[in-house]
Design a protein around this motif. Sequence first.
Motif, PDB file in Angstrom:
ATOM      1  N   LYS A 213      40.977  33.509  58.081  1.00 19.21           N
ATOM      2  CA  LYS A 213      41.007  32.428  57.090  1.00 19.21           C
ATOM      3  C   LYS A 213      40.092  32.739  55.906  1.00 19.21           C
ATOM      4  O   LYS A 213      39.489  31.830  55.301  1.00 19.21           O
ATOM      5  CB  LYS A 213      40.649  31.080  57.726  1.00 19.21           C
ATOM      6  CG  LYS A 213      41.557  30.708  58.907  1.00 19.21           C
ATOM      7  CD  LYS A 213      41.293  29.308  59.400  1.00 19.21           C
ATOM      8  CE  LYS A 213      42.111  28.994  60.648  1.00 19.21           C
ATOM      9  NZ  LYS A 213      43.555  29.244  60.491  1.00 19.21           N
ATOM     10  N   GLU A 214      39.997  34.017  55.577  1.00 25.22           N
ATOM     11  CA  GLU A 214      39.217  34.441  54.411  1.00 25.22           C
ATOM     12  C   GLU A 214      40.164  34.519  53.214  1.00 25.22           C
ATOM     13  O   GLU A 214      40.545  35.593  52.739  1.00 25.22           O
ATOM     14  CB  GLU A 214      38.541  35.788  54.682  1.00 25.22           C
ATOM     15  CG  GLU A 214      37.538  35.736  55.835  1.00 25.22           C
ATOM     16  CD  GLU A 214      36.988  37.109  56.220  1.00 25.22           C
ATOM     17  OE1 GLU A 214      37.253  38.093  55.498  1.00 25.22           O
ATOM     18  OE2 GLU A 214      36.292  37.188  57.253  1.00 25.22           O
ATOM     19  N   VAL A 215      40.564  33.343  52.723  1.00 23.16           N
ATOM     20  CA  VAL A 215      41.606  33.268  51.701  1.00 23.16           C
ATOM     21  C   VAL A 215      41.153  33.913  50.390  1.00 23.16           C
ATOM     22  O   VAL A 215      41.941  34.597  49.723  1.00 23.16           O
ATOM     23  CB  VAL A 215      42.021  31.803  51.473  1.00 23.16           C
ATOM     24  CG1 VAL A 215      43.064  31.708  50.357  1.00 23.16           C
ATOM     25  CG2 VAL A 215      42.569  31.209  52.762  1.00 23.16           C
ATOM     26  N   ASP A 216      39.917  33.716  50.008  1.00 21.71           N
ATOM     27  CA  ASP A 216      39.427  34.327  48.763  1.00 21.71           C
ATOM     28  C   ASP A 216      39.458  35.853  48.873  1.00 21.71           C
ATOM     29  O   ASP A 216      39.835  36.548  47.913  1.00 21.71           O
ATOM     30  CB  ASP A 216      38.014  33.851  48.448  1.00 21.71           C
ATOM     31  CG  ASP A 216      37.973  32.393  48.003  1.00 21.71           C
ATOM     32  OD1 ASP A 216      39.036  31.865  47.613  1.00 21.71           O
ATOM     33  OD2 ASP A 216      36.881  31.790  48.063  1.00 21.71           O
ATOM     34  N   ASN A 217      39.055  36.373  50.018  1.00 21.29           N
ATOM     35  CA  ASN A 217      39.108  37.824  50.219  1.00 21.29           C
ATOM     36  C   ASN A 217      40.552  38.328  50.213  1.00 21.29           C
ATOM     37  O   ASN A 217      40.849  39.396  49.677  1.00 21.29           O
ATOM     38  CB  ASN A 217      38.435  38.201  51.534  1.00 21.29           C
ATOM     39  CG  ASN A 217      36.926  38.165  51.456  1.00 21.29           C
ATOM     40  OD1 ASN A 217      36.357  38.154  50.359  1.00 21.29           O
ATOM     41  ND2 ASN A 217      36.263  38.139  52.608  1.00 21.29           N
ATOM     42  N   LEU A 218      41.440  37.543  50.822  1.00 22.97           N
ATOM     43  CA  LEU A 218      42.857  37.912  50.844  1.00 22.97           C
ATOM     44  C   LEU A 218      43.415  37.962  49.429  1.00 22.97           C
ATOM     45  O   LEU A 218      44.109  38.921  49.050  1.00 22.97           O
ATOM     46  CB  LEU A 218      43.640  36.907  51.688  1.00 22.97           C
ATOM     47  CG  LEU A 218      45.160  37.114  51.757  1.00 22.97           C
ATOM     48  CD1 LEU A 218      45.501  38.429  52.424  1.00 22.97           C
ATOM     49  CD2 LEU A 218      45.808  35.939  52.507  1.00 22.97           C
ATOM     50  N   ARG A 219      43.099  36.961  48.643  1.00 26.64           N
ATOM     51  CA  ARG A 219      43.571  36.927  47.258  1.00 26.64           C
ATOM     52  C   ARG A 219      43.004  38.107  46.469  1.00 26.64           C
ATOM     53  O   ARG A 219      43.722  38.745  45.679  1.00 26.64           O
ATOM     54  CB  ARG A 219      43.173  35.605  46.584  1.00 26.64           C
ATOM     55  CG  ARG A 219      43.663  35.480  45.150  1.00 26.64           C
ATOM     56  CD  ARG A 219      43.326  34.132  44.553  1.00 26.64           C
ATOM     57  NE  ARG A 219      44.085  33.042  45.170  1.00 26.64           N
ATOM     58  CZ  ARG A 219      43.584  32.161  46.020  1.00 26.64           C
ATOM     59  NH1 ARG A 219      42.291  32.236  46.368  1.00 26.64           N
ATOM     60  NH2 ARG A 219      44.332  31.208  46.530  1.00 26.64           N
ATOM     61  N   GLN A 220      41.749  38.415  46.717  1.00 24.14           N
ATOM     62  CA  GLN A 220      41.121  39.534  46.000  1.00 24.14           C
ATOM     63  C   GLN A 220      41.815  40.850  46.353  1.00 24.14           C
ATOM     64  O   GLN A 220      42.079  41.673  45.467  1.00 24.14           O
ATOM     65  CB  GLN A 220      39.627  39.616  46.357  1.00 24.14           C
ATOM     66  CG  GLN A 220      38.893  40.719  45.598  1.00 24.14           C
ATOM     67  CD  GLN A 220      37.467  40.923  46.087  1.00 24.14           C
ATOM     68  OE1 GLN A 220      37.047  40.330  47.081  1.00 24.14           O
ATOM     69  NE2 GLN A 220      36.719  41.782  45.413  1.00 24.14           N
ATOM     70  N   LEU A 221      42.122  41.049  47.631  1.00 21.42           N
ATOM     71  CA  LEU A 221      42.764  42.301  48.044  1.00 21.42           C
ATOM     72  C   LEU A 221      44.181  42.401  47.486  1.00 21.42           C
ATOM     73  O   LEU A 221      44.603  43.475  47.033  1.00 21.42           O
ATOM     74  CB  LEU A 221      42.787  42.410  49.565  1.00 21.42           C
ATOM     75  CG  LEU A 221      43.406  43.711  50.120  1.00 21.42           C
ATOM     76  CD1 LEU A 221      42.620  44.926  49.646  1.00 21.42           C
ATOM     77  CD2 LEU A 221      43.459  43.673  51.654  1.00 21.42           C
ATOM     78  N   VAL A 222      44.920  41.307  47.518  1.00 23.05           N
ATOM     79  CA  VAL A 222      46.283  41.323  46.980  1.00 23.05           C
ATOM     80  C   VAL A 222      46.259  41.606  45.484  1.00 23.05           C
ATOM     81  O   VAL A 222      47.014  42.455  44.986  1.00 23.05           O
ATOM     82  CB  VAL A 222      46.998  39.985  47.279  1.00 23.05           C
ATOM     83  CG1 VAL A 222      48.309  39.887  46.500  1.00 23.05           C
ATOM     84  CG2 VAL A 222      47.271  39.853  48.769  1.00 23.05           C
ATOM     85  N   ASP A 223      45.398  40.924  44.743  1.00 21.36           N
ATOM     86  CA  ASP A 223      45.316  41.135  43.297  1.00 21.36           C
ATOM     87  C   ASP A 223      44.936  42.579  42.986  1.00 21.36           C
ATOM     88  O   ASP A 223      45.506  43.200  42.073  1.00 21.36           O
ATOM     89  CB  ASP A 223      44.292  40.181  42.673  1.00 21.36           C
ATOM     90  CG  ASP A 223      44.784  38.741  42.634  1.00 21.36           C
ATOM     91  OD1 ASP A 223      45.994  38.525  42.821  1.00 21.36           O
ATOM     92  OD2 ASP A 223      43.948  37.835  42.430  1.00 21.36           O
ATOM     93  N   TRP A 224      43.988  43.119  43.735  1.00 17.89           N
ATOM     94  CA  TRP A 224      43.535  44.493  43.500  1.00 17.89           C
ATOM     95  C   TRP A 224      44.641  45.494  43.830  1.00 17.89           C
ATOM     96  O   TRP A 224      44.859  46.461  43.076  1.00 17.89           O
ATOM     97  CB  TRP A 224      42.302  44.770  44.373  1.00 17.89           C
ATOM     98  CG  TRP A 224      41.639  46.086  44.122  1.00 17.89           C
ATOM     99  CD1 TRP A 224      40.722  46.387  43.155  1.00 17.89           C
ATOM    100  CD2 TRP A 224      41.813  47.290  44.891  1.00 17.89           C
ATOM    101  NE1 TRP A 224      40.310  47.708  43.275  1.00 17.89           N
ATOM    102  CE2 TRP A 224      40.971  48.273  44.324  1.00 17.89           C
ATOM    103  CE3 TRP A 224      42.596  47.628  45.999  1.00 17.89           C
ATOM    104  CZ2 TRP A 224      40.897  49.580  44.835  1.00 17.89           C
ATOM    105  CZ3 TRP A 224      42.525  48.913  46.499  1.00 17.89           C
ATOM    106  CH2 TRP A 224      41.687  49.874  45.924  1.00 17.89           C
ATOM    107  N   THR A 225      45.342  45.257  44.910  1.00 18.34           N
ATOM    108  CA  THR A 225      46.424  46.156  45.313  1.00 18.34           C
ATOM    109  C   THR A 225      47.529  46.176  44.265  1.00 18.34           C
ATOM    110  O   THR A 225      48.052  47.241  43.903  1.00 18.34           O
ATOM    111  CB  THR A 225      47.008  45.718  46.675  1.00 18.34           C
ATOM    112  OG1 THR A 225      45.968  45.740  47.660  1.00 18.34           O
ATOM    113  CG2 THR A 225      48.133  46.647  47.111  1.00 18.34           C
ATOM    114  N   ILE A 226      47.874  45.000  43.757  1.00 18.87           N
ATOM    115  CA  ILE A 226      48.926  44.921  42.737  1.00 18.87           C
ATOM    116  C   ILE A 226      48.495  45.619  41.455  1.00 18.87           C
ATOM    117  O   ILE A 226      49.242  46.425  40.889  1.00 18.87           O
ATOM    118  CB  ILE A 226      49.296  43.452  42.459  1.00 18.87           C
ATOM    119  CG1 ILE A 226      49.952  42.825  43.696  1.00 18.87           C
ATOM    120  CG2 ILE A 226      50.234  43.351  41.254  1.00 18.87           C
ATOM    121  CD1 ILE A 226      50.182  41.323  43.580  1.00 18.87           C
ATOM    122  N   SER A 227      47.292  45.327  40.998  1.00 21.88           N
ATOM    123  CA  SER A 227      46.838  45.899  39.721  1.00 21.88           C
ATOM    124  C   SER A 227      46.667  47.405  39.810  1.00 21.88           C
ATOM    125  O   SER A 227      46.903  48.126  38.832  1.00 21.88           O
ATOM    126  CB  SER A 227      45.525  45.236  39.281  1.00 21.88           C
ATOM    127  OG  SER A 227      44.481  45.524  40.199  1.00 21.88           O
TER     128      SER A 227
END
Length: 518
Positions: A213-227
Motif C-alpha cells: 500500500k505504498e501508493v506514492d512509491n508506486l506512482r513514483q516508479l510508474v512515472d519514472w518508468t514511463i519517462s
Amino acid sequence: MEQLSSKIYKKEFVEAFAGDDSGTLTPRQTPGVFYSKAKPTPVEKVTLLAWSEELAKELGIARPTEQQDVDILGGNRVTDSMYPYAACYAGHQFGNWAGQLGDGRAITLGEWEAPDGKTWELQLKGAGLTPYSRRADGRAVLRSSVREYLMSEAMHYLGIPTTRALSLVSTGEPVLRDMFYNGNAAYEPGAIVMRVAPSFLRFGNFEMLNARKEVDNLRQLVDWTISRYYPHITGENKVIDWFKEVVDRTARLMVEWMRVGFVHGVMNTDNMSILGLTIDYGPYSFVDNYDPNFTPNTTDLPGRRYAFGKQPSIGYWNLGALAGALLPLADKDQLVATLETFKDVYWTEYYAMMGRKLGLDQVSQLDRDLISQFEKTLADIQPDMTIFYQLLIDLPLSVENEDEVAEHFQKALYDDLTPEQKTALYTLISHYLERLNTNKIKRSASQDMMRKANPRFVLRNYLLHQAIEGLEKGDDALLVKLQEAIKEPYSNKFDEFFQTRPGWASEKAGCSMLSCSS
C-alpha cells in the motif's frame, strides 16, 4: 572502448528512489525502499571463461586484460563510482502470491552509458548474499551460469527481445547445490555471469509496492518508468497507455517464444520484464519433439502450469497481476479493457508469424484452419520442431503417396509413424501444397521467408550439458563452438548440430528436466 575499471558509472535508479543504504546483508523485509545496498562477496579467484565480443563492442567496453577488470566481473572489485544494490520486488510464483522476493543472487553494479548514449545496467548474478537471499547463499554454479550466458546471447541472435550476457567467470570456489531438491546435494564449481539490460524492472517491482500500500512509491516508479523507457507516452491517460504497450510487448514476446519453440520454464510474475524482454534463464529448454504439454521444469510437475503451449495464457495471467498492482493509479474498467486486448494482439501476431513459418503470402481464415491442422498433427506425431520446419522449406511441390511424405520428414522423427499418423501427415502436407499453389509470391520468395522465420540451429539442452561437462574437466572447445553457432541460427554453417536429440539425453539429468536452481 573503455575499461570497466576506469568508467564513471551512472546510478540514476538509486538516486531517484529511496533505498536501504546500510549495506547489511542479513535477510530481512525492507518496507518503504526500492533496493538495498549489497556489496558483492569476494571469491577466491576470478577467471574469465567467456566474453561476448559483439555486445562489448556495442557497449564500448574493452575486453579485460588486467586482473583488476576481471575482478569486477566476479565481484572482487567495486569501483568508487559504482553503487552495488539488490532490487526489492515481489511476485506470484506458480500462481500463488509469494510476498517479498527481491534480487537474491543478483547485484547491480551501476549503469553504463554506451557510445550511442543509451544506458545499460550491469548486473552480476551469483555474486553473493543480499538482503533478499532468504535461506540461500546468493551464489551460482557453473552449470546454471553457462546456461544463462549462452542462452541470453542465443535469444538475441534469434531476434527475440532479451536481456544480454557480457561475461562468464569462474570463482575458484565450490558451491553446494541440491540439483533436483531430492536430498542429494553436491558441490559444484562456482561461477558468475555479468548480465546486461536497459532495465531489470519486473512486474513484481510494481506488485511489491501495491501489496504494501505504498501508493506514492508506486506512482513514483510508474512515472519514472514511463519517462525513462516509454518517453513517447504522455498525457492524463498515460498509465493506461503505458499498460497497453506492456500488454503489446508481452503478447509479441509470447509469439516469438512460440515461433522458435522456446520454453521459459518458470514464468512467475517476478520473471516478467516490464520492457517485454526474456528475463531470468533458469530451467528453460527448446522444444525437441513437438509437445505443447512439455515443461522442462521439475518444479512445474505435475501441473505443467508453464508448459510450452500454455505460455501465452500465462503471459495474459501475469499481465492481469500487473493490472491489479496498478489499480491505485488507474480506472479498473480501463485496465481490464486494456488487458483484454492481449488476445487480439497475440492471435493477430501469432497467425502472421505462422504464415511466415509456412511461407504464405497472406493469412486468411482458411489459412488459420490450416495452421490449426499443423498444430494438431504435429502434436500427435511429435517430430522435432526445428528440423520439421527446416524440411518443410525444401518440400517438393508434388508428392505421390504417404511413404514419400514420411521419407521426406524422416530426419525429424523420434519414433516410427503408425499407419494412422502416416495418413494424418500426408493429409496435412497435401492440404499445405494445395495452399502453396495459390501463393501470389514466387516459390523462392516463400522459401526465403521461411528461412528467416525458422531457425536451423537452436541451443538444445543436451548441447549445453555437454559443454558444461567439458568445462568442468577444463575443456572449453564445445563452449567456444556453441558461442559461435548461436550467432548464426538461420544458416547451415553449423549443421553438425542439425540432428534430433540423441536417445541418451532423453532421461539424463540436465538434458531433459531441470529444477528452478538450474
